[in-house]
Design an enzyme around this catalytic site. Structure first.
Site, PDB file in Angstrom:
ATOM      1  N   HIS A   1     -12.524   1.893 -12.604  1.00  0.00           N
ATOM      2  CA  HIS A   1     -12.584   3.154 -12.544  1.00  0.00           C
ATOM      3  C   HIS A   1     -14.074   3.514 -13.049  1.00  0.00           C
ATOM      4  O   HIS A   1     -13.978   3.257 -14.352  1.00  0.00           O
ATOM      5  CB  HIS A   1     -11.253   3.899 -12.968  1.00  0.00           C
ATOM      6  CG  HIS A   1     -11.319   5.332 -12.519  1.00  0.00           C
ATOM      7  ND1 HIS A   1     -12.254   6.299 -13.132  1.00  0.00           N
ATOM      8  CD2 HIS A   1     -10.384   5.845 -11.664  1.00  0.00           C
ATOM      9  CE1 HIS A   1     -11.861   7.692 -12.386  1.00  0.00           C
ATOM     10  NE2 HIS A   1     -10.931   7.102 -11.690  1.00  0.00           N
TER      11      HIS A   1
ATOM     12  N   ALA B   1       6.845   3.423  -5.541  1.00  0.00           N
ATOM     13  CA  ALA B   1       7.549   2.561  -4.332  1.00  0.00           C
ATOM     14  C   ALA B   1       8.659   2.125  -4.527  1.00  0.00           C
ATOM     15  O   ALA B   1       9.429   2.224  -3.582  1.00  0.00           O
ATOM     16  CB  ALA B   1       6.232   1.251  -4.271  1.00  0.00           C
TER      17      ALA B   1
ATOM     18  N   ARG C   1     -10.396   0.531  -3.233  1.00  0.00           N
ATOM     19  CA  ARG C   1      -9.425   1.348  -2.711  1.00  0.00           C
ATOM     20  C   ARG C   1     -10.224   2.711  -2.827  1.00  0.00           C
ATOM     21  O   ARG C   1     -10.642   3.061  -4.002  1.00  0.00           O
ATOM     22  CB  ARG C   1      -8.244   1.503  -3.725  1.00  0.00           C
ATOM     23  CG  ARG C   1      -7.213   2.657  -3.288  1.00  0.00           C
ATOM     24  CD  ARG C   1      -5.659   2.478  -4.238  1.00  0.00           C
ATOM     25  NE  ARG C   1      -6.230   2.911  -5.868  1.00  0.00           N
ATOM     26  CZ  ARG C   1      -6.404   3.887  -6.319  1.00  0.00           C
ATOM     27  NH1 ARG C   1      -6.375   4.954  -5.685  1.00  0.00           N
ATOM     28  NH2 ARG C   1      -6.447   3.790  -7.580  1.00  0.00           N
TER      29      ARG C   1
ATOM     30  N   ASP D   1       4.076  -8.805 -12.873  1.00  0.00           N
ATOM     31  CA  ASP D   1       5.135  -9.472 -12.571  1.00  0.00           C
ATOM     32  C   ASP D   1       5.594  -9.948 -11.242  1.00  0.00           C
ATOM     33  O   ASP D   1       5.941 -11.211 -11.037  1.00  0.00           O
ATOM     34  CB  ASP D   1       6.310  -8.568 -13.398  1.00  0.00           C
ATOM     35  CG  ASP D   1       6.204  -8.345 -14.883  1.00  0.00           C
ATOM     36  OD1 ASP D   1       5.419  -9.079 -15.455  1.00  0.00           O
ATOM     37  OD2 ASP D   1       6.697  -7.323 -15.317  1.00  0.00           O
TER      38      ASP D   1
ATOM     39  N   GLN E   1     -10.588  -3.185  -8.986  1.00  0.00           N
ATOM     40  CA  GLN E   1     -11.298  -1.986  -9.233  1.00  0.00           C
ATOM     41  C   GLN E   1     -11.434  -1.300 -10.638  1.00  0.00           C
ATOM     42  O   GLN E   1     -10.719  -1.398 -11.490  1.00  0.00           O
ATOM     43  CB  GLN E   1     -10.595  -0.876  -8.615  1.00  0.00           C
ATOM     44  CG  GLN E   1     -11.381   0.595  -8.374  1.00  0.00           C
ATOM     45  CD  GLN E   1     -10.578   1.411  -7.602  1.00  0.00           C
ATOM     46  OE1 GLN E   1      -9.602   2.380  -8.092  1.00  0.00           O
ATOM     47  NE2 GLN E   1     -11.088   1.821  -6.320  1.00  0.00           N
TER      48      GLN E   1
ATOM     49  N   THR F   1       3.170   4.786 -12.520  1.00  0.00           N
ATOM     50  CA  THR F   1       2.935   6.003 -11.403  1.00  0.00           C
ATOM     51  C   THR F   1       2.810   7.318 -12.218  1.00  0.00           C
ATOM     52  O   THR F   1       2.096   8.028 -11.829  1.00  0.00           O
ATOM     53  CB  THR F   1       4.342   6.129 -10.589  1.00  0.00           C
ATOM     54  OG1 THR F   1       4.400   5.099  -9.832  1.00  0.00           O
ATOM     55  CG2 THR F   1       3.830   7.055  -9.659  1.00  0.00           C
TER      56      THR F   1
ATOM     57  N   GLU G   1     -10.829  11.049 -11.467  1.00  0.00           N
ATOM     58  CA  GLU G   1     -12.001  11.378 -10.202  1.00  0.00           C
ATOM     59  C   GLU G   1     -11.874  12.888 -10.037  1.00  0.00           C
ATOM     60  O   GLU G   1     -12.971  13.350  -9.631  1.00  0.00           O
ATOM     61  CB  GLU G   1     -11.909  10.544  -9.129  1.00  0.00           C
ATOM     62  CG  GLU G   1     -12.813  10.435  -8.238  1.00  0.00           C
ATOM     63  CD  GLU G   1     -12.680   9.389  -6.919  1.00  0.00           C
ATOM     64  OE1 GLU G   1     -13.143   9.595  -5.875  1.00  0.00           O
ATOM     65  OE2 GLU G   1     -12.123   8.403  -7.714  1.00  0.00           O
TER      66      GLU G   1
END
Length: 662
Positions: free
Chosen positions: A294, A70, A449, A273, A292, A98, A307
């Site tokens: 996993h 992002a 999500r 942060d 969440q 990421t 997944e």
């Protein structure tokens, strides 16, 4: 010319409205020296104790905090529009979290079967358990195909079909024809290293533009004056200088706070942060109770097993060898949404059908798949399982357990990326402040999500932030004026921590916090457990005053930085615990055994005719907004309505709530 300011820490005992820290217990003088736009100001290279804090001022059109997916997309989006842009990151960009995303990025490209973004929209609304804002979900799903094609044009090396099109795998919670058409194949992937590939692609693209990177700089606080964000204060880890960035717009893209928990797929740098910056600025954070888990973290290690393993045909089995998901999700089975699978696994273990000597985990089986498929589509997972579980996936099952993976909550924003707050019952934009990625709560994910929507979230809303800033500002616009003492409280906090000489180390207090969160805010929750967790977190907050920091220097002081990160984690953790205790229902990832049902404005399990709508304060289909007093740790909650309206009813209609089943 350098402006030298002398102040006494005893003056900081007088708390301002936005004072983020507790008053100091002793008076100590230090120098807070502001070097106006000087890049030559350097801290002493010696490790001697110093009370001198050089502050270097910088002026930019826009500042981005964070250099994951992002942050990079926002930064080069701004730079490509001519804005003088700074990107502040505590890690080298390609080490951002990421890089750890594995499975894919969702987009309705129709490469595997006929698909539509409208189906993706439906699945995301359903996956959110109707807590997601449908205008934001509409925006993200409609933008998804263009976002993926943009990545492809940037050079992202997607896995391919024989016809040359992007390969798309099945992922949990994805369907065709509004849930009526069976499993969708929508997750565009680069084998099982999609995040790694995307991050390197975005970083490579960003180098085409004139963005100033401040690498290994730790963001300390936002500069907020009269309700407007005017920039950010950061600490250079290399030389200990304080840097004050003045800008018309600041974008927060700092990731999640997975390290609030003992077992997490998140890196040790995932310390929340950005959300803590917002709290210390006196603003509220949203939906923090939704964490969440996993389903498939490696047992004992917590490392993520994508997944995509189940999307490629793997499945979960219990001690009897049963594919137990057939009982919990008869249609989707092992590709139900993550919260459903995590709860099913936990129930199997509780009822004595777990595997292993202590029957405390579950097996993920993939050895029935062709070895060439495992090698081509899941090479990283095959290696990870061998290294961290000692398992050859072509012959053995992988031991797995639900593990903290993602934070649905965060900094509240609208679909343009603008940070919002609730004022007089309406959303109000915070001038000069944007957020994107896991740090933000847009809210496209709501209470849960869907897999492969996170990478999509990053690029769509990172770009949205840049586009909205470009729409309302021009490069070179006049910058806001700053108070000459802006940042004093942050520097006082650093000075306090550097000289902290209490009885507990940062690592020990962090471990205590992680174990409390792991035990008291887990997959299944109940009132007594959550209340006990809130009490324990309040007690741990008081121990922040008894911290001991061993390194007194400013040069590469990892002890100091970890203590600053602990302060941030504590803010996120108390907000999560209190918001979870207060939400008296089960929705998405928030599953309460004492309140097992979802409580909406209507009972959607029955015909609506004749039902009376519950008042806002009697149902839970609403966003929680948490204010945390950064001095005491006290949490105050407000609630914000969910946005059910879509952006354009000629393109898609609102999906009304119904019972969520897979």
């Amino acid at each position: 010319m350098a402006a030298v300011l002398r102040l006494s820490l005893s003056l900081l005992k007088t708390k301002s409205k936005f004072s983020p820290f507790q008053p100091l217990t002793e008076s100590r003088c230090f120098s807070f020296r502001v070097h106006a736009c000087s890049s030559k100001a350097k801290h002493s290279s010696s490790q001697e104790l110093s009370r001198d804090y050089p502050v270097v001022d910088h002026d930019y059109d826009a500042v981005v905090v964070g250099a994951g997916g992002a942050g990079l997309r926002a930064a080069f989006g701004l730079a490509s529009n001519g804005f003088k842009t700074a990107c502040i990151t505590k890690l080298f960009p390609t080490r951002s979290h990421t890089v750890a995303a594995q499975g894919g990025i969702n987009a309705a490209l129709s490469n595997m079967e006929a698909d539509k973004w409208e189906y993706h929209f439906y699945d995301t609304v359903k996956g959110s358990d109707w807590l997601g804002d449908q205008d934001s979900i509409h925006f993200m799903c409609e933008e998804a195909p263009e976002a993926v094609i943009e990545l492809e044009n940037y050079g992202m090396p997607f896995s391919r079909l024989d016809n040359g099109k992007i390969y798309q795998r099945a992922f949990g919670g994805q369907s065709l024809d509004y849930g009526r058409g069976g499993q969708a194949h929508r997750a565009c992937c680069v084998a099982d290293r999609t995040g790694h590939s995307m991050l390197h692609t975005l970083y490579g693209q960003s180098l085409k533009y004139d963005t100033d990177y401040f690498i290994e700089y730790f963001a300390l606080d936002l500069i907020m004056e009269n309700g407007q964000c005017k920039g950010v204060l950061a600490l250079s880890l290399e030389d200990g200088n304080i840097h004050r960035f003045r800008a018309n717009n600041t974008v927060l893209a700092t990731g999640g706070y997975g390290r609030s928990y003992f077992s997490s797929t998140g890196a040790h740098t995932c310390t929340g942060d950005g959300t803590a910056l917002l709290v210390r600025a006196g603003l509220a954070i949203e939906d923090m109770e939704f964490v969440q888990f996993h389903p498939t973290g490696i047992y004992g290690a917590g490392c993520l097993i994508t997944e995509g393993c189940r999307g490629e045909g793997g499945y979960l089995v219990n001690s009897k060898g049963e594919r137990f998901m057939e009982r919990y999700a008869p249609n989707a089975k092992d590709l139900a949404s993550r919260d459903v699978i995590s709860r099913a696994m936990t129930i199997e273990i509780r009822e004595g059908r777990g595997v292993g000597p202590e029957r405390d985990h579950i097996f993920l089986q993939m050895f029935h798949l062709p070895p060439e498929q495992l090698h081509s589509r899941l090479p990283g997972i095959s290696e990870t399982a061998q290294v961290f579980a000692g398992v050859d996936v072509t012959r053995e099952s992988v031991p797995v357990l639900p593990t903290v993976h993602y934070n649905m909550g965060g900094i509240p924003t609208n679909y343009l990326g603008q940070v919002i707050q609730l004022a007089n019952g309406r959303d109000q934009v915070v001038p000069g402040l944007y957020a994107a990625g896991e740090a933000a709560c847009v809210s496209v994910h709501g209470a849960n999500r869907l897999g492969a929507n996170s990478l999509l979230d990053l690029v769509v809303f990172g770009r949205a932030c840049a586009n909205d800033i470009a729409k309302h500002f021009k490069p070179g616009d006049k910058l806001p004026t700053l108070d000459k003492n802006a940042g004093e409280a942050s520097v006082a906090n650093i000075d306090k921590l550097r000289h902290a000489n209490g009885g507990i180390s940062t690592a020990d207090l962090r471990l205590k916090m992680q174990k409390v969160m792991q035990e008291h805010a887990a997959v299944f929750r109940d009132g007594p457990t959550l209340k006990a967790g809130c009490v324990k977190m309040a007690a741990l907050w008081k121990e922040l005053d008894d911290l001991k920091v061993s390194d007194r220097g400013m040069i590469w002081n990892s002890d100091l930085v970890e203590t600053l990160e602990l302060q941030n984690l504590m803010i996120n953790s108390v907000a999560t615990a209190v918001a979870a205790e207060n939400r008296k229902e089960s929705r998405g990832a928030h599953a309460r055994e004492d309140f097992p049902n979802r409580i909406d404005e209507y009972d959607y399990g029955k015909p609506l005719e004749g039902q009376q709508k519950k008042p806002f304060d009697q149902h839970w289909r609403k966003h929680s907004m948490a204010f945390v007093d950064a001095s005491t740790g006290k949490v105050t909650l407000q609630y914000r309505p969910v946005i059910d309206n879509v952006l354009d009813t000629s393109r898609i209609q609102t999906i009304p709530p119904k019972i969520r089943a897979y």
